[in-house]
Design a protein around this motif. Structure first.
Motif, PDB file in Angstrom:
ATOM      1  N   GLU A 166     -13.565  -3.900  -8.866  1.00  0.00           N
ATOM      2  CA  GLU A 166     -13.144  -2.539  -9.173  1.00  0.00           C
ATOM      3  C   GLU A 166     -13.082  -2.294 -10.669  1.00  0.00           C
ATOM      4  OE1 GLU A 166     -10.368  -2.011  -5.190  1.00  0.00           O
ATOM      5  OE2 GLU A 166      -9.468  -2.044  -7.186  1.00  0.00           O
ATOM      6  N   SER A 190       0.822  -1.210   0.000  1.00  0.00           N
ATOM      7  CA  SER A 190       0.000   0.000   0.000  1.00  0.00           C
ATOM      8  C   SER A 190       0.856   1.259   0.000  1.00  0.00           C
ATOM      9  CB  SER A 190      -0.931   0.003   1.229  1.00  0.00           C
ATOM     10  OG  SER A 190      -1.780  -1.114   1.219  1.00  0.00           O
ATOM     11  N   GLN A 198     -13.091 -12.115   0.134  1.00  0.00           N
ATOM     12  CA  GLN A 198     -12.579 -10.749   0.068  1.00  0.00           C
ATOM     13  C   GLN A 198     -11.649 -10.579  -1.136  1.00  0.00           C
ATOM     14  OE1 GLN A 198     -10.962  -9.579   3.908  1.00  0.00           O
ATOM     15  NE2 GLN A 198     -12.302 -11.042   4.923  1.00  0.00           N
ATOM     16  N   THR A 245      -5.719  -9.870  -0.030  1.00  0.00           N
ATOM     17  CA  THR A 245      -6.716  -8.878  -0.412  1.00  0.00           C
ATOM     18  C   THR A 245      -6.102  -7.491  -0.536  1.00  0.00           C
ATOM     19  OG1 THR A 245      -8.425 -10.160   0.728  1.00  0.00           O
ATOM     20  CG2 THR A 245      -8.927  -7.870   0.226  1.00  0.00           C
ATOM     21  N   SER A 267      -5.512  -5.181  -4.087  1.00  0.00           N
ATOM     22  CA  SER A 267      -6.040  -3.828  -4.287  1.00  0.00           C
ATOM     23  C   SER A 267      -4.982  -2.857  -4.799  1.00  0.00           C
ATOM     24  CB  SER A 267      -6.626  -3.299  -2.967  1.00  0.00           C
ATOM     25  OG  SER A 267      -5.618  -3.193  -1.978  1.00  0.00           O
ATOM     26  N   CYS A 268      -3.726  -3.281  -4.847  1.00  0.00           N
ATOM     27  CA  CYS A 268      -2.636  -2.403  -5.269  1.00  0.00           C
ATOM     28  C   CYS A 268      -2.162  -2.682  -6.693  1.00  0.00           C
ATOM     29  CB  CYS A 268      -1.445  -2.529  -4.315  1.00  0.00           C
ATOM     30  SG  CYS A 268      -1.805  -2.131  -2.602  1.00  0.00           S
ATOM     31  N   LYS A 299      -3.891  -9.446 -11.269  1.00  0.00           N
ATOM     32  CA  LYS A 299      -4.770 -10.259 -10.427  1.00  0.00           C
ATOM     33  C   LYS A 299      -5.130 -11.563 -11.130  1.00  0.00           C
ATOM     34  CE  LYS A 299      -7.038  -6.228  -8.382  1.00  0.00           C
ATOM     35  NZ  LYS A 299      -8.317  -5.502  -8.258  1.00  0.00           N
ATOM     36  N   THR A 315     -12.101  -8.043  -4.835  1.00  0.00           N
ATOM     37  CA  THR A 315     -11.191  -7.049  -5.434  1.00  0.00           C
ATOM     38  C   THR A 315     -11.317  -7.009  -6.956  1.00  0.00           C
ATOM     39  OG1 THR A 315      -9.370  -8.656  -5.547  1.00  0.00           O
ATOM     40  CG2 THR A 315      -9.552  -7.319  -3.556  1.00  0.00           C
ATOM     41  N   THR A 324     -19.570  -8.664  -6.956  1.00  0.00           N
ATOM     42  CA  THR A 324     -18.524  -8.795  -7.967  1.00  0.00           C
ATOM     43  C   THR A 324     -19.047  -9.507  -9.209  1.00  0.00           C
ATOM     44  OG1 THR A 324     -16.881  -8.915  -6.193  1.00  0.00           O
ATOM     45  CG2 THR A 324     -16.183  -9.614  -8.376  1.00  0.00           C
TER      46      THR A 324
END
Length: 771
Positions: free
Chosen positions: A237, A155, A230, A190, A194-195, A201, A234, A478
């Motif tokens: 998004e 992050s 979780q 998770t 997200s990064c 992914k 992701t 999702t």
């Protein structure tokens, strides 16, 4: 004062040092309040003192020092440049020089926790290279700390650095010999996801996460499944981008059957605790040996075996996941080996079967059978006999695809008992056969659907279904409502799960699912499940009740009429003392009144409120009074008249004094809310209230006195001689003023301080005389 503080911070007794270091943040805050005169002392005195304490011999003092440094940075009490120059080199020095492993581990923890506070630039300049080296450290404790903080580091540094430099080390840690490191990796996926980009992914993190879902260690698999929902969320998004992927790009991921999960390993607790929250100890010998890892259970494994395993693993991490071919597919097997494997349950070492019978796969024809377990000694003897024949060359070379044939001629082959046969394949609903999705990797979805498989309960993984139910709304969001067919059967299984915690989790999230899936699914499918939960245990029903209004407003008028008669189920409780349940029911009924027509209110909601007005608990009755005012506002005049007459019969002249006490409060709330006209109130409600002046219970007369003084005496409409109840009101006032109970008279004398003081004096004098 500063020399005294310095001496105390260097005292020979560790408790003195601990207490003094603990005061450093407070002292720094005091300096910052007088920044013009004392602000420089934080940099010149406190920060060097804390840096010197990083090498303290006592673990408790060191941890307090770390916490103090974090507070200084969080509260902006020190400049970032000072941390850069003084603290960072000191942390690196402890990591590199300290001989004690627990001291190094604490320093690494501080390094990982302070990085997000210092920002991206300092982290890239000072911490990233050192952090990467620590990810490959020889100490299992250091590697586990790095794995646990991997998400925070990602992050901070950003997606580009993560994809270029950090993902390679995450892949390596996901195949670490220590199961605790692999478990920590599963818990941070998770945040890592997200990064990074959607492509990363799909083609890097997804295959890597699947390897953790199939890990040999039961604890790693549990952690991976706990975070699976979780991780799937992701992918939402960039859902649109993912849905536009061509079939050629995603065919390698969508058409694959997930590998069969490994059998569970012996229950070995995670012995490495949080280093900052409690005392750091040296690693336990049992922990340093990875129980679930075959390489540690068999030290005789050759280097050739290890190199082949690493080569295969590295290959698998660089491509989308595919089910590994059976090592015996296409091979010419000896007859004895075929007969042995067709009736043999191969287990992990030290594994104990929880049931009398075992579920095995017959490799010769692919059929599944049940049988009693074979004694372990017989298994070992038979394997030794077969391995001898294999070593003599009875297996034809070149017939095992994808494997190094020299490995099977090696005399020190690892016994098959260290590599368990995969159990039954993941649960796959029939609805999948007619639907195709390319929103998330199919392998992840298949494993998610398998979380409700009954085999988990048999193996002791009872929490698996609850993890699935908890993340179901995120997965549904999702996938989108167009792919609800994938989750429909899964939802039904969760709805009927034997564990009430699973059903409660599902009942608490039905309103979220309804908002995601739309009117058609809500009114045709979810409403049946919602009503079904009304008859469940109190622990489950409270989950549905707390979100009654949120779900109710999603229904069409026809379905609302279907749900309203079922609300009476909430009055039947397993535990009558659970008055908070009834209080929640009142609050939800108040909320749904606005979504009901007048007939529904009179037929279904009003009877419930009338019942709750007679509750034994005052808090429930008080809340029901508010609901009654809302009902009177929302209904037509005829129903208002009927309601007032019912209240008079059921409450005002009730045999129970606590109900009669509630009637003045009902009248007061009706007048405050203006739910009915004053004329209608005088006609139907005022006389029953004034009659309570003769009640034998003082508490009832006290409630009436409060109503008379606050509403009747101050309102010209009631106190006017033209009012039909004027004479009765004056008689009530005279009678209550002369009441034998001092608390009743208080309401009429509170505007006259002298009279009140006289009453208090007289009552005190009477008490003294009686003494």
């Amino acid at each position: 004062m500063l020399p005294i503080i310095q001496n105390l911070a260097e005292d020979s007794e560790y408790l003195v040092r601990y207490c003094m270091v603990e005061q450093m943040p407070h002292l720094s805050m005091f300096f910052s309040e007088s920044k013009e005169y004392l602000g420089h002392l934080t940099q010149k005195f406190i920060l060097p003192l804390l840096v010197s304490t990083l090498n303290d011999t006592n673990s408790q003092v060191r941890k307090t020092c770390h916490a103090a440094l974090l507070v200084l940075v969080e509260q902006n009490l020190v400049e970032i440049s000072d941390i850069d120059k003084l603290v960072c080199p000191a942390i690196f020095n402890v990591i590199q020089v300290a001989s004690a492993e627990d001291q190094r581990a604490e320093a690494v923890t501080l390094l990982c926790r302070i990085s997000p506070l210092l920002g991206r630039d300092i982290t890239l300049r000072h911490f990233l290279e050192e952090y990467i080296c620590l990810c490959n450290d020889a100490s299992m404790q250091i590697r586990k700390i790095c794995a646990s903080s991997f998400g925070e580091m990602c992050s901070v540094v950003g997606g580009d650095v993560v994809e270029k430099e950090l993902l390679l080390h995450l892949q390596r840690m996901c195949s670490d010999d220590l199961w605790g490191v692999r478990k920590a990796c599963a818990e941070v996926f998770t945040v890592v996801a997200s990064c990074v980009s959607m492509q990363t992914k799909w083609y890097t993190l997804s295959p890597l996460f699947v390897t953790l879902l199939r890990d040999e260690s039961r604890w790693v698999r549990l952690a991976a499944y706990q975070n699976l929902g979780q991780f799937i969320a992701t992918f939402h998004e960039e859902n649109e981008k993912g849905s536009e992927m061509s079939n050629d790009e995603s065919s390698g991921l969508l058409d694959e059957t997930p590998d069969i999960a490994k059998q569970t390993e012996p229950a070995v607790p995670d012995l490495v605790s949080e280093l900052v929250d409690q005392e750091t100890t040296r690693p336990n010998e049992e922990e340093t040996e990875d129980v679930g890892h075959p390489a540690n259970n068999h030290q005789q494994r050759s280097d050739l075996d290890e190199s082949v395993k690493n080569e295969i693993l590295s290959e698998d991490l660089q491509r989308p996941p595919k089910p590994p071919p059976s090592p015996w597919s296409g091979a010419v097997l000896p007859t004895e080996l075929t007969e042995l494997l067709s009736g043999l349950q191969v287990e992990e070492q030290k594994e104990v079967s929880p049931t009398k019978y075992m579920f095995v796969e017959e490799l010769s024809n692919g059929q599944l059978i049940w049988r009693e377990p074979i004694a372990e000694l017989e298994v070992e003897k038979e394997l030794e006999r077969v391995y001898k024949k294999l070593g003599e060359g009875s297996l034809v070379e070149g017939t095992i695809p994808g494997c190094d044939n020299d490995l099977f001629h090696h005399t020190n082959l690892t016994p098959l008992s260290t590599s368990p046969l995969p159990p039954q394949p993941p649960y796959t609903p029939k609805s999948q056969q007619s639907v195709c999705q390319n929103v998330i990797p199919q392998d992840l979805l298949d494993h998610y659907l398998w979380m409700v498989d009954p085999s988990h309960s048999e193996s002791g993984d009872t929490e698996m279904a609850r993890y699935c139910a908890f993340t179901l709304p995120a997965v549904a969001l999702t996938l989108g409502k167009d792919h609800w067919d994938y989750l429909k059967e899964l939802f039904k299984i969760l709805e009927g799960d034997m564990q009430w915690k699973v059903r409660k989790t599902l009942a608490s999230s039905l309103h979220e699912l309804g908002a995601l899936l739309g009117d058609e699914v809500v009114n045709s499918q979810l409403v049946q499940s919602f009503v079904w939960f009304f008859k469940d245990l109190d622990e489950v029903r409270i989950g549905a009740l707390q979100h009654l209004m949120e779900f109710f407003k999603l229904l069409n008028p026809e379905r609302r009429k279907y749900v309203l008669p079922k609300l009476r189920e909430f009055l039947r409780l397993d535990n009558e003392r659970n008055w908070r349940f009834r209080l929640e029911l009142v609050e939800q009924l108040i909320a749904i009144i606005g979504y009901c027509d007048q007939n529904d209110i009179s037929d279904h909601i009003y009877p419930l409120i009338l019942s709750l007005l007679k509750d034994k608990v005052w808090t429930v009755r008080f809340s029901a009074v508010t609901a009654l005012s809302s009902i009177l506002k929302a209904t037509h005049p005829e129903l208002r008249t009927i309601t007032l007459m019912d209240i008079k019969t059921e409450i005002a002249i009730s045999q129970k004094w606590y109900l009669r006490q509630s009637y003045p409060k009902i009248c007061e709330e009706i007048l405050n809310s203006d739910s009915i006209g004053l004329e209608q109130f005088c006609e139907y409600a005022m006389h029953p209230a004034l009659r309570l002046r003769w009640d034998r219970v003082p508490n009832v007369r006290i409630a009436l006195a409060h109503l008379v003084t606050s509403k009747f005496m101050n309102n010209p409409y009631f106190s006017s001689p033209i009012n039909q109840h004027y004479i009765e009101l004056q008689e009530t006032i005279s009678l209550l003023k002369a009441d034998e109970d001092r608390d009743v008279r208080y309401y009429f004398n509170r505007n006259d301080p002298d009279e009140n003081a006289k009453e208090i004096f007289d009552s005190s004098k009477e008490g003294m005389n009686s003494d």
